[in-house]
Design a protein around this motif. Structure first.
Motif, PDB file in Angstrom:
ATOM      1  N   UNK A 309       0.815  -1.226   0.000  1.00 10.25           N
ATOM      2  CA  UNK A 309       0.000   0.000   0.000  1.00 10.25           C
ATOM      3  C   UNK A 309       0.846   1.272   0.000  1.00 10.25           C
ATOM      4  N   UNK A 310       2.117   1.163   0.426  1.00  7.05           N
ATOM      5  CA  UNK A 310       2.981   2.339   0.460  1.00  7.05           C
ATOM      6  C   UNK A 310       3.813   2.479  -0.821  1.00  7.05           C
ATOM      7  N   UNK A 311       3.648   1.561  -1.748  1.00 11.14           N
ATOM      8  CA  UNK A 311       4.370   1.594  -3.017  1.00 11.14           C
ATOM      9  C   UNK A 311       3.512   2.265  -4.089  1.00 11.14           C
ATOM     10  N   UNK A 312       4.118   2.605  -5.228  1.00 10.32           N
ATOM     11  CA  UNK A 312       3.307   3.077  -6.363  1.00 10.32           C
ATOM     12  C   UNK A 312       2.389   1.962  -6.864  1.00 10.32           C
ATOM     13  N   UNK A 313       1.596   2.269  -7.871  1.00 10.02           N
ATOM     14  CA  UNK A 313       0.706   1.253  -8.446  1.00 10.02           C
ATOM     15  C   UNK A 313       1.477   0.337  -9.385  1.00 10.02           C
ATOM     16  N   UNK A 314       2.232   0.932 -10.312  1.00  7.91           N
ATOM     17  CA  UNK A 314       2.916   0.143 -11.324  1.00  7.91           C
ATOM     18  C   UNK A 314       4.069   0.939 -11.925  1.00  7.91           C
ATOM     19  N   UNK A 315       4.928   0.225 -12.665  1.00  7.02           N
ATOM     20  CA  UNK A 315       6.018   0.850 -13.415  1.00  7.02           C
ATOM     21  C   UNK A 315       6.058   0.225 -14.801  1.00  7.02           C
ATOM     22  N   UNK A 316       6.208   1.067 -15.828  1.00  9.43           N
ATOM     23  CA  UNK A 316       6.264   0.608 -17.212  1.00  9.43           C
ATOM     24  C   UNK A 316       7.561   1.104 -17.834  1.00  9.43           C
ATOM     25  N   UNK A 317       8.256   0.224 -18.553  1.00 13.78           N
ATOM     26  CA  UNK A 317       9.599   0.549 -19.027  1.00 13.78           C
ATOM     27  C   UNK A 317       9.753   0.348 -20.525  1.00 13.78           C
ATOM     28  N   UNK A 318      10.574   1.219 -21.122  1.00 13.74           N
ATOM     29  CA  UNK A 318      10.949   1.105 -22.536  1.00 13.74           C
ATOM     30  C   UNK A 318      12.462   1.277 -22.617  1.00 13.74           C
ATOM     31  N   UNK A 319      13.173   0.341 -23.273  1.00 16.06           N
ATOM     32  CA  UNK A 319      14.625   0.502 -23.410  1.00 16.06           C
ATOM     33  C   UNK A 319      14.990   1.495 -24.508  1.00 16.06           C
ATOM     34  N   UNK A 320      16.094   2.185 -24.316  1.00 13.09           N
ATOM     35  CA  UNK A 320      16.671   3.000 -25.375  1.00 13.09           C
ATOM     36  C   UNK A 320      17.443   2.073 -26.316  1.00 13.09           C
ATOM     37  N   UNK A 321      17.690   2.543 -27.519  1.00 15.09           N
ATOM     38  CA  UNK A 321      18.530   1.784 -28.455  1.00 15.09           C
ATOM     39  C   UNK A 321      19.904   2.433 -28.605  1.00 15.09           C
ATOM     40  N   UNK A 322      19.960   3.753 -28.523  1.00 13.77           N
ATOM     41  CA  UNK A 322      21.220   4.469 -28.687  1.00 13.77           C
ATOM     42  C   UNK A 322      22.075   4.375 -27.433  1.00 13.77           C
ATOM     43  N   UNK A 323      21.425   4.370 -26.282  1.00 12.54           N
ATOM     44  CA  UNK A 323      22.099   4.314 -24.990  1.00 12.54           C
ATOM     45  C   UNK A 323      21.626   3.085 -24.219  1.00 12.54           C
ATOM     46  N   UNK A 324      22.445   2.650 -23.295  1.00 11.27           N
ATOM     47  CA  UNK A 324      22.090   1.501 -22.462  1.00 11.27           C
ATOM     48  C   UNK A 324      21.237   1.995 -21.292  1.00 11.27           C
ATOM     49  N   UNK A 325      20.097   2.586 -21.632  1.00 14.53           N
ATOM     50  CA  UNK A 325      19.217   3.219 -20.663  1.00 14.53           C
ATOM     51  C   UNK A 325      17.797   2.665 -20.791  1.00 14.53           C
ATOM     52  N   UNK A 326      16.996   2.960 -19.767  1.00 17.16           N
ATOM     53  CA  UNK A 326      15.570   2.643 -19.782  1.00 17.16           C
ATOM     54  C   UNK A 326      14.793   3.878 -19.341  1.00 17.16           C
ATOM     55  N   UNK A 327      13.683   4.126 -20.019  1.00 13.19           N
ATOM     56  CA  UNK A 327      12.735   5.132 -19.561  1.00 13.19           C
ATOM     57  C   UNK A 327      11.642   4.407 -18.799  1.00 13.19           C
ATOM     58  N   UNK A 328      11.407   4.806 -17.559  1.00 13.71           N
ATOM     59  CA  UNK A 328      10.401   4.157 -16.714  1.00 13.71           C
ATOM     60  C   UNK A 328       9.355   5.183 -16.311  1.00 13.71           C
ATOM     61  N   UNK A 329       8.097   4.837 -16.550  1.00 14.74           N
ATOM     62  CA  UNK A 329       6.992   5.657 -16.065  1.00 14.74           C
ATOM     63  C   UNK A 329       6.456   5.012 -14.803  1.00 14.74           C
TER      64      UNK A 329
END
Length: 334
Positions: A309-329
């Protein structure tokens, strides 16, 4: 018979509601990749830009003898290896430093003179791309030329070895055998005082040997402001190790971290040892956040649903292709 007729409508209602709930949840799994595409499109444009800079730099080195007559000998004055111009003196001058670690000061100064022509290209690149923090090169003979000019005497220790920094060695032949443009996946603290930096680097070759590494820098703050600040939602960017590169305050704090502040310089940086590992998803105090990191970064899941109950609801992720990164909402509780 009456009980059967009573149950049947109830089943219809239940079955009709179930798909709606599933559809609602499934719709949230459709992550908008446009943010990642927008960022990477802008960054890809800089690949071509740094190649143009490299080509011109190598032209100057290859034609040094014929260009000697055009050298602007009086363009910069030096005291103790530092150019004396201040950031206010001219919008078209760099800060040039010959560090104490140079093996040959006179030879390094000759390189400075022959590459004074890089200033105009640095200026043009900086004017063309408003998101840039700085354009520069660092050489094997310990010359640093950075545009726009900054207070180098205050911020740059004359005893450092430029080749020990990732903005140099990530572009060398060992780390970059293809000798092309390379985005450094880990952000770092800039020795020139501009905070957390994302860098694109490219080697410069003279007679088959590495002479210098060109760099184009973007501050993380600019990246976040330009691409995420006005987007609807709470986002953060992490690298594949789980380090938080940046994001908005709500998203970061929802994952049990303090606000991610830009580094404020209080002392000179002697090496690239300032890391953001304290802001690593795997180090969160929240066990579910650590589970989320495992699901997204290790198991390549596109989403994670929290239960506490103290956490967010969810997390959604998309990887980058140019960088070794992820965008997380991060979907927060209202």
């Amino acid at each position: 018979m009456k009980s059967i007729f009573w149950i049947f409508p109830l089943l219809i209602v239940l079955f009709s509601c179930e798909p709606a709930a599933n559809n609602s949840r499934n719709s949230e799994l459709v992550f908008d990749r446009s943010i990642v595409q927008e960022i990477e499109s802008e960054l890809t444009n800089l690949n071509g830009e740094i190649i143009l800079l490299k080509d011109h730099f190598e032209f100057l080195l290859e034609n040094r003898d014929s260009l000697q007559r055009y050298v602007e000998v009086d363009k910069y004055d030096f005291v103790g290896g530092y150019s004396t111009n201040s950031p206010q003196d001219s919008r078209k001058l760099s800060s040039v430093v010959i560090l104490n670690t140079t093996p040959d000061y006179d030879s390094a100064m000759q390189h400075v003179l022959i590459t004074n022509g890089m200033d105009s290209l640095f200026y043009q690149t900086f004017e063309k791309h408003s998101m840039l923090a700085q354009v520069y090169y660092n050489s094997v003979d310990q010359v640093s030329r950075v545009f726009p000019a900054y207070d180098s005497k205050t911020l740059l220790d004359p005893g450092i070895d430029l080749t020990r920094f990732n903005f140099f060695y990530e572009g060398d032949f060992k780390h970059n055998p293809e000798r092309g443009p390379v985005w450094i996946p880990e952000v770092y603290v800039d020795p020139a005082g501009r905070g957390w930096i994302l860098s694109l680097v490219h080697p410069v070759v003279e007679q088959g040997e590495l002479y210098a590494v060109l760099g184009i820098d973007i501050t993380v703050d600019e990246l976040i402001t330009r691409f995420l600040k006005n987007k609807e939602g709470d986002f953060l960017i992490v690298n594949s190790k789980g380090d938080i590169v940046g994001g908005n305050g709500k998203a970061i704090e929802a994952l049990s971290f303090p606000p991610l502040l830009n580094h404020v310089y209080k002392e000179t940086i002697l090496a690239d040892n300032f890391r953001i590992s304290d802001f690593n998803l795997f180090n969160s105090k929240n066990n579910e956040v650590r589970e989320m990191a495992k699901a997204i970064l290790l198991n390549r899941k596109s989403h994670f649903f929290f239960k506490d109950e103290f956490s967010p609801i969810a997390a959604y992720a998309v990887p980058f292709t140019l960088l070794d990164w992820y965008l997380i909402e991060v979907k927060l509780k209202s």
